[in-house]
Design a protein around this motif. Structure first.
Motif, short mmCIF file in Angstrom:
data_model
loop_
_atom_site.label_atom_id
_atom_site.label_comp_id
_atom_site.label_asym_id
_atom_site.label_seq_id
_atom_site.Cartn_x
_atom_site.Cartn_y
_atom_site.Cartn_z
N VAL A 158 0.83 -1.21 0.05
CA VAL A 158 -0.03 -0.01 0.03
C VAL A 158 0.88 1.20 0.01
O VAL A 158 1.89 1.31 0.88
N TYR A 182 -3.88 7.91 7.42
CA TYR A 182 -4.08 6.69 6.68
C TYR A 182 -3.62 5.57 7.43
O TYR A 182 -4.33 4.54 7.40
N ILE A 185 -6.67 4.74 9.65
CA ILE A 185 -7.86 4.24 8.52
C ILE A 185 -7.41 2.74 8.38
O ILE A 185 -8.29 1.75 8.60
N ILE A 186 -6.18 2.35 7.91
CA ILE A 186 -5.71 0.96 7.66
C ILE A 186 -5.89 0.19 8.93
O ILE A 186 -6.70 -0.89 9.02
N LEU A 220 -10.04 0.63 1.51
CA LEU A 220 -9.15 1.64 1.58
C LEU A 220 -8.89 2.91 0.59
O LEU A 220 -8.78 3.70 0.68
N THR A 221 -9.29 2.39 -0.66
CA THR A 221 -9.15 3.31 -1.90
C THR A 221 -10.60 4.29 -1.69
O THR A 221 -10.04 5.35 -2.07
N PHE A 224 -9.75 6.54 1.43
CA PHE A 224 -8.47 7.59 1.27
C PHE A 224 -8.93 8.59 0.42
O PHE A 224 -8.66 9.79 0.61
N THR A 259 -3.69 6.70 -3.44
CA THR A 259 -3.31 5.31 -2.81
C THR A 259 -3.30 4.24 -3.83
O THR A 259 -4.29 4.13 -4.68
#
Length: 422
Positions: A158, A182, A185-186, A220-221, A224, A259
């Motif tokens: 990533v 980020y 978030i992950i 995630l995409t 982000f 990302t």
């Protein structure tokens, strides 16, 4: 990721006792009763800590020296246990590579606390303090352990693209906030059994269950792109790009950060070592990268039916484009990439790039339909580009991929590579 502790001890009762004392949710414990199996475990698992008992048929100082030579690039903690309390024995072991010496019989509480303290220092010494994640060396160690395990897993590379431009424009403090956000978030989408580590300032490694990877990448995409808008100035948001500053880059524009996620699994391919796996991750990640948009790509297997005839895929590409300037540009770029651009179908091309045509005349779509009716082109991939943004109509005509015009050449080249390797 769990720490790994290796106990090298011939005594069944004491080694099992030590394992019960040390095993936890954060520490996995392996027992080896001989030096040969211990060396194999050290190479496969790269344990964080090794406990060596003087019950083994070897001189402990000499064995500590051998372990240090074998593990010079990872340097595990070595703790020696012995019935001897002689000062010379202690000094000999410590001089030859051990980090600690514990005399037996041990006090259980002190023994556990000592081991925990060693493991805590080991993790802290391999920590990226900016995002509070294990750093690159530890992450590569996690990959190596994963390869040796008999389970279905996924590895995810990533990254935050255009990160250096963002840091140059908005300062290091703002870029740190972006990375930390980020990271949070992950972490929010991972479970306790998943691994998250840092590979560089703007690259991360996720190791998770093979089934969950696509769900994680998809989330995630989306997340982000949703959050990233908060990290730009109103002027840049209105402008649609970052306007960079500085003596050499003043007035230069840069796309916003996005990302990119590349994913590989062991479902269809058995990776032999960390280098092979990292190379596969880097390649799939490179293919996933779009110039200005978040994206992910998962490595898929190449499948052929039993007893089918599989021929080598050639590198011939045919371009059907009414705009002569665009046709020349595509031909030149593809030629530089190592592809052979052909103008006739005397040789069946691996891929055809077709312009659908104008709104009044969809000649390209009609050509696509005709090609699909010809069995000679069964293995040929077709990319259709069009100013008409009707994806369903174009795909129904037989196209393998629809790219709306105007498009970025780099994006087209990446899709060419993906289609020709499927």
């Amino acid at each position: 990721m769990q720490s790994v502790t290796l106990i090298i001890d011939k005594r069944p009762e004491l080694s099992i006792k030590y394992k019960k004392l040390l095993k936890s949710e954060t520490n996995s414990v392996i027992i080896s009763k001989d030096l040969i199996s211990a060396m194999k475990i050290i190479q496969d698992k790269e344990p964080d800590l090794i406990i060596i008992s003087d019950s083994i048929d070897s001189d402990i100082p000499d064995y500590c020296k051998k372990i240090r030579a074998l593990t010079y690039n990872m340097r595990p903690i070595i703790v020696a246990t012995s019935k001897s309390a002689e000062l010379q024995d202690r000094l000999a072991v410590l001089e030859n590579g051990a980090d600690d010496f514990i005399s037996e019989p041990v006090n259980s509480e002190e023994f556990v606390m000592r081991i925990k303290a060693h493991l805590r220092r080991e993790l802290e010494s391999n920590m990226d303090t900016k995002v509070m994640l294990p750093a690159k060396n530890y992450s590569l160690r996690a990959l190596k352990r994963t390869i040796s395990e008999n389970k279905f897993w996924s590895a995810m590379l990533v990254s935050i693209e255009n990160f250096e431009n963002y840091k140059e424009t908005y300062t290091e403090l703002a870029s740190d906030k972006l990375v930390q956000t980020y990271t949070a978030i992950i972490n929010s989408v991972l479970s306790e059994n998943d691994y998250l580590g840092a590979l560089s300032e703007n690259e991360f490694l996720i190791i998770t269950d093979g089934i969950k990877a696509e769900q994680i990448a998809n989330f995630l995409t989306f997340a982000f792109d949703t959050v990233a808008q908060k990290f730009y100035s109103q002027q840049d948001i209105k402008r649609g790009f970052m306007l960079m500053h500085g003596d050499e880059i003043a007035g230069r524009r840069s796309n916003f950060v996005h990302t990119t996620i590349g994913v590989v699994t062991n479902e269809f391919f058995e990776y032999k070592d960390t280098l092979q796996l990292m190379n596969a991750l880097i390649q799939i990640h490179a293919m996933a990268d779009l110039q200005s948009k978040s994206n992910y790509l998962i490595e898929r297997p190449r499948i052929s039916a039993e007893n089918s005839i599989v021929t080598d895929i050639n590198n011939k590409i045919m371009i059907v484009e009414e705009d002569e300037a665009m046709s020349l540009l595509l031909s030149t770029i593809l030629d530089l990439q190592g592809y052979e651009v052909i103008k006739t179908t005397d040789t069946i091309p691996s891929l055809i790039i077709i312009d659908a045509g104008s709104a009044e005349s969809l000649n390209g779509l009609e050509l696509c339909k005709e090609i699909r009716k010809n069995s000679d082109f069964d293995r040929t991939k077709i990319i259709v580009t069009s100013i008409l943004h009707d994806k369903e109509m174009i795909l129904n005509a037989g196209a393998d991929l629809y790219i709306p015009k105007p498009y970025e050449i780099s994006n087209l080249i990446k899709w060419v590579e993906i289609l020709l390797t499927q």
